[in-house]
Design an enzyme around this catalytic site. Sequence first.
Site, PDB file in Angstrom:
ATOM      1  CD  GLU A  90       4.186  11.235   1.548  1.00 16.25           C
ATOM      2  OE1 GLU A  90       5.275  11.005   2.112  1.00 16.25           O
ATOM      3  OE2 GLU A  90       3.334  10.360   1.369  1.00 16.25           O
ATOM      4  CG  ASP A 143       8.070   4.996   3.010  1.00 13.94           C
ATOM      5  OD1 ASP A 143       8.351   3.863   2.544  1.00 13.94           O
ATOM      6  OD2 ASP A 143       6.958   5.271   3.504  1.00 13.94           O
ATOM      7  CE1 TYR A 148       8.991   8.648   0.309  1.00  8.25           C
ATOM      8  CE2 TYR A 148       8.463  10.710   1.446  1.00  8.25           C
ATOM      9  CZ  TYR A 148       8.144   9.416   1.095  1.00  8.25           C
ATOM     10  OH  TYR A 148       6.955   8.876   1.500  1.00  8.25           O
TER      11      TYR A 148
END
Length: 352
Positions: free
Chosen positions: A47, A148, A130
């Site tokens: 990520e 995203d 996020y």
Amino acid sequence: MNLLAKSNKKFDFHSELLNWYDKNRRVLPWRALEGETPDPYRVWLSEIMLQQTTVATVKSYFEKFTQAWPTVQDLANADLDEVLAAWAGLGYYARARNLHACAKVVAQEYGGMFPSDTASLLTLPGVGPYTCGAISAIAFDKPFAAVDGNVDRVVSRFYAISDPLPQSKPEIRQYADALMQDHRAGDFVQALMDLGAMVCTPRTANCTICPLQSACQGLALGIADELPKKLRKKPRPTRKGTAYLVQRADGAVLLRKRPAKGLLGGMLEVPCTPWIVDLEASTNSGSNTVEHTFTHFHLVLEVVKAQTIDDAEHRPAESHVWVGLEQLASSALPTVMKKVLIKALGPDALKA
Ligand code: SF4
């Protein structure tokens, strides 16, 4: 905003998307296969790498990192310079510094186990909302959305959100949160990402093969391909500078380390003049220039070559170092500096 007012109550978004995912999920190096338990280290590492970077680019970096440092403890024990060298070319180098700092915190304060609660995750270096959502959902199967670019697009189109990004972000976020359920939360988050990458793509909304088509409002209104709208970005300014490629008789080149903080922090560079804004936009690219585009500006560097000697009177300053040609390929050089070296030394300059 009344979420239900814009959604189709009868349509089971969750089940339709998961059914599609079970048949179409992408196989990715960092992703657990069906039935496997995800490894939080691999989820986190991927990520961080995927921020601002494509899946295709990240794959080889992910393999390199997990081979060199199979666990978060291994990464914590690595030298920052080694990590920066392995990261070279991925850009946004603050991510690499935070990555290393985060690995140290997880190794030292959490015994090498990523915490699973969001409050602790959010205290880790480089982990914002996020990444926290993505780790919570994908690694720990908790019902947190991870919005995203793919999810921005699918949600904007499905709910026909016509306000432009980034203003529409909070509304998209509300819809994404409302879609989350306890059941298979990690799969659901990854399914939304996969749908955005494979079906509801930036170029085309492939609605005829989409599991959401019967309830998609963007499709019904005929505006799917126009969404999400984006505010027009300001043109990037151009900066210019001169890079001095100084080479010793034995071929070694003089490099210096950039300050730890700021653009390309901690990376090596060919010594340069300051990069100043080209107010008259007078800089033209020529046979001895390289160009590189950063997020906030475009850079044109003139490359000047010089030969020198390295005797006692010509020792480099402390922040500078002589690097042998054979070491260049494995040095912590950002892409712009690789371009400078190739321009000065030829196309094979960075071949190990
Ligand atoms: S139906 Fe079309 S626009 Fe709607 S989510 Fe699917 S691909 Fe995207």
